[in-house]
Design an enzyme around this catalytic site. Structure first.
Site, PDB file in Angstrom:
ATOM      1  N   GLU A 363       0.836  -1.224   0.000  1.00 28.57           N
ATOM      2  CA  GLU A 363       0.000   0.000   0.000  1.00 28.57           C
ATOM      3  C   GLU A 363       0.861   1.261   0.000  1.00 28.57           C
ATOM      4  O   GLU A 363       0.528   2.266   0.647  1.00 28.57           O
ATOM      5  CB  GLU A 363      -1.034  -0.045   1.129  1.00 28.57           C
TER       6      GLU A 363
HETATM    7  N1  CAA Z   1      -6.146  11.353  -4.221  1.00 28.81           N
HETATM    8  C1  CAA Z   1      -6.602  11.758  -5.427  1.00 28.81           C
HETATM    9  N2  CAA Z   1      -5.828  11.915  -6.505  1.00 28.81           N
HETATM   10  C2  CAA Z   1      -4.513  11.666  -6.364  1.00 28.81           C
HETATM   11  C3  CAA Z   1      -3.956  11.252  -5.150  1.00 28.81           C
HETATM   12  C4  CAA Z   1      -4.831  11.101  -4.052  1.00 28.81           C
HETATM   13  N3  CAA Z   1      -4.403  10.681  -2.858  1.00 28.81           N
HETATM   14  N4  CAA Z   1      -2.641  11.088  -5.320  1.00 28.81           N
HETATM   15  C5  CAA Z   1      -2.356  11.384  -6.600  1.00 28.81           C
HETATM   16  N5  CAA Z   1      -3.507  11.730  -7.233  1.00 28.81           N
HETATM   17  C6  CAA Z   1      -3.677  12.154  -8.613  1.00 28.81           C
HETATM   18  C7  CAA Z   1      -2.898  13.441  -8.906  1.00 28.81           C
HETATM   19  O1  CAA Z   1      -3.642  14.574  -8.533  1.00 28.81           O
HETATM   20  C8  CAA Z   1      -2.721  13.326 -10.399  1.00 28.81           C
HETATM   21  O2  CAA Z   1      -3.910  13.679 -11.051  1.00 28.81           O
HETATM   22  P1  CAA Z   1      -3.993  14.997 -12.011  1.00 28.81           P
HETATM   23  O3  CAA Z   1      -2.963  14.796 -13.102  1.00 28.81           O
HETATM   24  O4  CAA Z   1      -5.398  14.998 -12.498  1.00 28.81           O
HETATM   25  O5  CAA Z   1      -3.653  16.162 -11.140  1.00 28.81           O
HETATM   26  C9  CAA Z   1      -2.567  11.837 -10.613  1.00 28.81           C
HETATM   27  O6  CAA Z   1      -3.122  11.198  -9.478  1.00 28.81           O
HETATM   28  C10 CAA Z   1      -1.130  11.408 -10.796  1.00 28.81           C
HETATM   29  O7  CAA Z   1      -0.432  11.822  -9.624  1.00 28.81           O
HETATM   30  P2  CAA Z   1       1.076  12.213  -9.652  1.00 28.81           P
HETATM   31  O8  CAA Z   1       1.331  13.185 -10.763  1.00 28.81           O
HETATM   32  O9  CAA Z   1       1.440  12.629  -8.264  1.00 28.81           O
HETATM   33  O10 CAA Z   1       1.742  10.815 -10.058  1.00 28.81           O
HETATM   34  P3  CAA Z   1       3.170  10.245  -9.740  1.00 28.81           P
HETATM   35  O11 CAA Z   1       3.392   9.148 -10.694  1.00 28.81           O
HETATM   36  O12 CAA Z   1       4.180  11.332  -9.665  1.00 28.81           O
HETATM   37  O13 CAA Z   1       3.078   9.675  -8.238  1.00 28.81           O
HETATM   38  C11 CAA Z   1       2.357   8.200  -6.535  1.00 28.81           C
HETATM   39  C12 CAA Z   1       1.998   9.079  -7.736  1.00 28.81           C
HETATM   40  C13 CAA Z   1       1.913   8.910  -5.290  1.00 28.81           C
HETATM   41  C14 CAA Z   1       3.825   7.894  -6.442  1.00 28.81           C
HETATM   42  C15 CAA Z   1       1.549   6.936  -6.809  1.00 28.81           C
HETATM   43  O14 CAA Z   1       2.010   6.330  -7.997  1.00 28.81           O
HETATM   44  C16 CAA Z   1       1.583   5.943  -5.678  1.00 28.81           C
HETATM   45  O15 CAA Z   1       0.879   6.113  -4.684  1.00 28.81           O
HETATM   46  N6  CAA Z   1       2.372   4.844  -5.845  1.00 28.81           N
HETATM   47  C17 CAA Z   1       2.338   3.752  -4.896  1.00 28.81           C
HETATM   48  C18 CAA Z   1       1.310   2.739  -5.311  1.00 28.81           C
HETATM   49  C19 CAA Z   1       0.853   1.896  -4.172  1.00 28.81           C
HETATM   50  O16 CAA Z   1       0.582   2.370  -3.082  1.00 28.81           O
HETATM   51  N7  CAA Z   1       0.687   0.604  -4.452  1.00 28.81           N
HETATM   52  C20 CAA Z   1       0.167  -0.291  -3.473  1.00 28.81           C
HETATM   53  C21 CAA Z   1      -0.446  -1.462  -4.165  1.00 28.81           C
HETATM   54  S1  CAA Z   1      -1.945  -1.989  -3.463  1.00 28.81           S
HETATM   55  C22 CAA Z   1      -1.541  -3.038  -2.184  1.00 28.81           C
HETATM   56  O17 CAA Z   1      -0.430  -3.094  -1.731  1.00 28.81           O
HETATM   57  C23 CAA Z   1      -2.711  -3.750  -1.657  1.00 28.81           C
HETATM   58  C24 CAA Z   1      -2.466  -5.022  -0.952  1.00 28.81           C
HETATM   59  O18 CAA Z   1      -2.579  -6.077  -1.521  1.00 28.81           O
HETATM   60  C25 CAA Z   1      -2.229  -5.020   0.506  1.00 28.81           C
END
Ligand code: CAA
Length: 380
Positions: A363
């Site tokens: 996550e």
């Molecule tokens: N709420 C709403 N929108 C969001 C958001 C949030 N919390 N975070 C990002 N966004 C939106 C941004 O606003 C952007 O949208 P717009 O272009 O319309 O403004 C879009 O998402 C892309 O965001 P970024 O430009 O910030 O993208 P990025 O690539 O630079 O980074 C990141 C994003 C935060 C690194 C994201 O990729 C991330 O969270 N990565 C980790 C993924 C993760 O947590 N994976 C877990 C897998 S699930 C799991 O583990 C479950 C299990 O089995 C236990």
């Protein structure tokens, strides 16, 4: 500011504590050893309402707040983190997202079963080349007549083999990058949907983790969640709440290990006295207790932010970052307090130490939490 829990919160915490001790503790070591999914226990958790705690009663849930949920998560995680990740994924990543963004038909058809535990859910975002870099989705969902055609592979999916319904994130319009991504509800057994072999894991070995393959799977259009292109936002918003659940899991793992170390220090003797009388041990316990209490405050703050309708992206990320580090630090020290016995399975702390590590990875890794936190504090 009121740091007191309500009577209702205390009742929920105690119910989860009793359940964990009576139903999860027996056999937890064997399930870890055999990588055995706690099937019967998860069924009972569903019957008791632990799998859809925050879902509205209208859809079969408990209608509880996030504070209740994290209290229960902490108690279950003290004993069995393999069971608590099933609970966390079903509550925060599957039920919450469906209730918040699904349409009425989707809620009636799927959420009602997921909230009661009649069905189990999985959240499928990660791919071989899209873990932290979640926008780089290679799984495709191409529109054709009244359905989408799904192709690709998902990795490290919790409940991968045991789930009934899967929320799958896939790219529909690659030219639009993350704005072309969609989220779909996919049912187990649909043609072309194959479950890969079970992963052999370091910790949370009772949970069921698989890769998934989609080969021309036909997904009806009515199973898309939200507007076309909403999938990435859906995943991010859902994960923000999921991180509070995992922070509570990390807190529980830490608290469970600490409690075992504290009780052990009262009975184990060395140099003519119980080891708690040695400052080397007493100071370790003081540090453990202090960092657990700090983690608990961050987890509660994030839960309260969510319950109060405030933004919880930052508080949830901080809670997960700190609680998962605390889980690592405390479990390592709990093994140390136990000495040689800490290295032996029957004392439980070595399992908790292995279980703790995943809370810094899934996550959103700790490094991803730091991206979320730093972007948030530097934005204004
Ligand atoms: N709420 C709403 N929108 C969001 C958001 C949030 N919390 N975070 C990002 N966004 C939106 C941004 O606003 C952007 O949208 P717009 O272009 O319309 O403004 C879009 O998402 C892309 O965001 P970024 O430009 O910030 O993208 P990025 O690539 O630079 O980074 C990141 C994003 C935060 C690194 C994201 O990729 C991330 O969270 N990565 C980790 C993924 C993760 O947590 N994976 C877990 C897998 S699930 C799991 O583990 C479950 C299990 O089995 C236990």
């Amino acid at each position: 500011m009121d740091f007191k829990l309500t009577e209702e919160h205390l009742m929920i915490r105690d119910a989860a504590r009793d359940f964990a001790k009576s139903e999860l503790l027996p056999g937890v070591i064997e399930r870890d050893e055999k990588q055995e999914f706690p099937k019967e226990q998860i069924k009972k958790m569903g019957e008791l309402g632990f799998l859809g705690m925050m879902v509205s009663p209208e859809y079969g849930g408990g209608g509880m707040d996030t504070v209740s949920y994290v209290l229960a998560m902490e108690e279950i995680s003290k004993i069995d983190a393999s069971a608590s990740v099933v609970m966390s994924v079903n509550n925060s990543l599957v039920c919450w997202g469906l209730e918040k963004f699904g349409n009425e038909e989707q809620k009636q058809k799927y959420l009602t079963k997921l909230a009661t535990g009649e069905a189990l859910g999985a959240f499928c975002l990660s791919e071989p080349e899209a873990g932290s870099d979640a926008t780089s989705q290679k799984t495709t969902a191409i529109e054709k007549d009244d359905h989408y055609v799904l192709n690709g592979t998902k990795n490290w999916i919790t409940n991968g083999g045991t789930a009934d319904y899967y929320l799958v994130i896939a790219q529909t319009h690659p030219e639009k990058k993350h704005k072309g991504i969609n989220a779909f509800i996919v049912e187990k057994g649909w043609k072309g949907f194959e479950i890969g072999p079970k992963e052999q894991k370091l910790g949370i070995r009772g949970s069921d983790t698989h890769s998934l393959n989609f080969n021309d799977v036909k997904v009806p259009k009515e199973n898309r969640i939200g507007e076309d292109g909403f999938g990435f936002k859906f995943a991010m918003k859902t994960l923000s709440g999921g991180r509070i659940g995992i922070a509570a899991q990390a807190l529980g793992i830490a608290a469970g290990a600490y409690e075992l170390a504290r009780e052990y220090s009262k009975v184990r003797k060395a140099f003519g006295t119980e080891i708690m009388n040695h400052q080397a041990i007493a100071f370790k316990l003081a540090d453990m207790h202090t960092s657990i209490e700090a983690a608990r405050h961050l987890v509660m703050k994030a839960a309260c932010d969510k319950d109060n309708g405030e933004n919880y992206d930052l508080s949830g990320a901080m809670a997960k970052l700190f609680a998962s580090q605390t889980a690592m630090d405390v479990t390592v020290e709990a093994v140390q307090v136990h000495g040689g016995n800490g290295y032996v399975k029957e004392y439980h702390v070595e399992r908790l130490m292995r279980d703790a590590k995943i809370t810094q990875i899934y996550e959103g890794t700790s490094e991803i939490q730091k991206i979320v936190i730093s972007r948030s504090i530097l934005r204004d």
